[in-house]
Design an enzyme around this catalytic site. Sequence first.
Site, short mmCIF file in Angstrom:
data_model
loop_
_atom_site.label_atom_id
_atom_site.label_comp_id
_atom_site.label_asym_id
_atom_site.label_seq_id
_atom_site.Cartn_x
_atom_site.Cartn_y
_atom_site.Cartn_z
N GLY A 88 26.79 36.24 46.95
CA GLY A 88 26.61 35.71 48.30
C GLY A 88 27.40 36.72 49.12
N GLY A 90 30.54 37.88 50.61
CA GLY A 90 31.72 37.42 50.58
C GLY A 90 32.77 38.09 51.71
NE ARG A 91 33.03 44.14 51.77
CZ ARG A 91 33.32 45.42 51.66
NH1 ARG A 91 34.49 45.82 52.48
NH2 ARG A 91 32.61 46.23 51.07
CG ASP A 124 40.75 41.61 52.38
OD1 ASP A 124 39.46 41.89 51.92
OD2 ASP A 124 41.50 42.78 52.29
N GLY A 125 38.00 39.47 52.40
CA GLY A 125 36.69 39.21 53.09
C GLY A 125 36.80 40.55 53.95
CG ASP A 247 24.46 42.37 43.99
OD1 ASP A 247 24.39 42.78 42.80
OD2 ASP A 247 25.60 42.67 44.64
P1 AMP Z 1 29.53 44.55 46.88
O1 AMP Z 1 29.57 45.38 45.44
O2 AMP Z 1 30.50 45.35 47.70
O3 AMP Z 1 28.24 44.34 47.42
O4 AMP Z 1 30.50 43.12 46.48
C1 AMP Z 1 29.97 42.53 45.44
C2 AMP Z 1 30.41 40.72 45.63
O5 AMP Z 1 31.94 40.90 46.08
C3 AMP Z 1 29.69 40.15 46.63
O6 AMP Z 1 29.46 38.94 46.17
C4 AMP Z 1 30.33 40.42 47.86
O7 AMP Z 1 30.37 39.37 48.70
C5 AMP Z 1 31.88 40.13 47.23
N1 AMP Z 1 33.05 40.91 47.95
C6 AMP Z 1 32.97 42.30 47.87
N2 AMP Z 1 34.16 42.72 48.74
C7 AMP Z 1 34.63 41.35 49.15
C8 AMP Z 1 36.02 41.11 49.91
N3 AMP Z 1 36.73 42.22 50.25
N4 AMP Z 1 36.38 40.04 49.84
C9 AMP Z 1 35.55 38.95 49.51
N5 AMP Z 1 34.68 38.97 48.69
C10 AMP Z 1 34.14 40.31 48.63
MG MG Z 2 26.37 44.46 47.57
#
Ligand code: AMP
Ligand code: MG
Length: 482
Positions: A88, A90-91, A124-125, A247
């Site tokens: 989901g 997350g940020r 930190d999102g 994803d």
């Molecule tokens: P990504 O590979 O950047 O698409 O991220 C993979 C997962 O980590 C997804 O569930 C994102 O929403 C979550 N995520 C990535 N960066 C952050 C962040 N800085 N803070 C919180 N959740 C994150």
């Molecule tokens: Mg991603």
Amino acid sequence: MPLEIPFDNSYARLPERFFVRQSPVPVKAPELLLLNRGLAAELGLDADALQTPDAVQILAGNAVAAGSDPLALAYAGHQFGGFSPVLGDGRALLLGEVVDRQGKRRDIQLKGSGRTAFSRPGSDGRAPLGPVLREFIVSEAMEALGIPTTRSLAAVATGERVIRGQAEPGGVLTRIAASHIRIGTFQYFAARGDTEALQILTDHVIARHFPEASGTLDLLDAVIARQAQLVAQWMGVGFIHGVMNTDNTSISGETIDFGPCAFIDTFVPNTVYSSIDHHGRYSYQNQPDILAWNLAQFATALLPLMGADREAAIASAQATMELYPDRVRGAWCDVFRRKLGLTRDEEGDERLIGDLLSRMAAGQADFTNTFRALATGNARDHFVQPESFDQWEENWRSRLRREPEPGAEAVAERLRAANPAIIPRNHRVEQALSAASDGDLAPTTRLIGALSRPFEDPPADLEDLTHPPTDDERVYRTFCGT
Ligand code: AMP
Ligand code: MG
């Protein structure tokens, strides 16, 4: 005039278990760094209004626009081959959807807008400013190269610091997408055995992206076709996505999630830049195979919708999947045939293309500049041993003579239209981002400007952007900044 965004939020009308509603988390001192006026116009938004202080508050997540219904999307996904049932946003937060000037529905999303229900534990999102600007630069370059992609409407500095090893300035990106629905969105419901949600999602996706699809199997087929086309186009510009997790594979067929992505300079087919890709799973040459793997996960997620007879469902999903290798090979050949100035499909073309690529790999040729130089006749200069190009060139020239329009001018024109002069070379992107982190945006805006006309020969003052990196400048590792 105050900013008005005519939201029409179809995803928010889906059942509650598709997302979690929440507001963005405010930031200290928002400052608008980049605004994409052309994209604003496409979306039917007033670019001047987007620059007002009130609008910047919205782009930073400090205020919620009228009609916006912010939500974090639920999805799952295979990351480097391992399945995470709950991921989901997350940020990121979907602010809502607008129907653009061409009647196309587009998502407006903030990325870096604070923690959500799906945030990684302890993180930190937020987004560092560097990766925000990187996504802006590279996604807009992809658009100019004619490759389906999410877009970047605005980049805002937050006035806050985020810690990524060291303290860095923070940023928020406003991302525009045909939708943020991914293979992982389907996997999320499939993993829960929620067939009802799968059906609702499928109906939504067909209505939104594939109105001509007659049912689930047809949807699978259509997604395979679009994704095969997309990966072939990536290959044609030397693009390495870097994190082809399920994803990060969009259903609409747009390039999404510009993390550690990068373009090849010297043509080395197994190039990997991403610092987190330890085994080269997502190397340049693996991308079509990895896509097959991701599409198989999509097919698996759809199985419950393909009839009560599971054996029969598997058989028809498999039959559809089996079309992929020919699809992707066909799309790849089309892309590279165009790059060679060829307009017709001939038996030996695949061998001709493959032969050039192996010589380029052996000859340490720069991917972009070698193809671009086909139009000017000095491609041979890009090879360590120019004779190895001469042998290939003879075959290519005789193939060109069988074209309906074999004249030198016509061929050169086709070559220039298919082979960019300017791509976002890693070292240039890194130089721009490092200047930006010191408060100097000029290299970033210069790069963005140059990348918006990739098929034109650049004016003398932008010519340096076509140069491959020197050994000192070369960037070997890229980071996703999450
Ligand atoms: P990504 O590979 O950047 O698409 O991220 C993979 C997962 O980590 C997804 O569930 C994102 O929403 C979550 N995520 C990535 N960066 C952050 C962040 N800085 N803070 C919180 N959740 C994150
Ligand atoms: Mg991603």
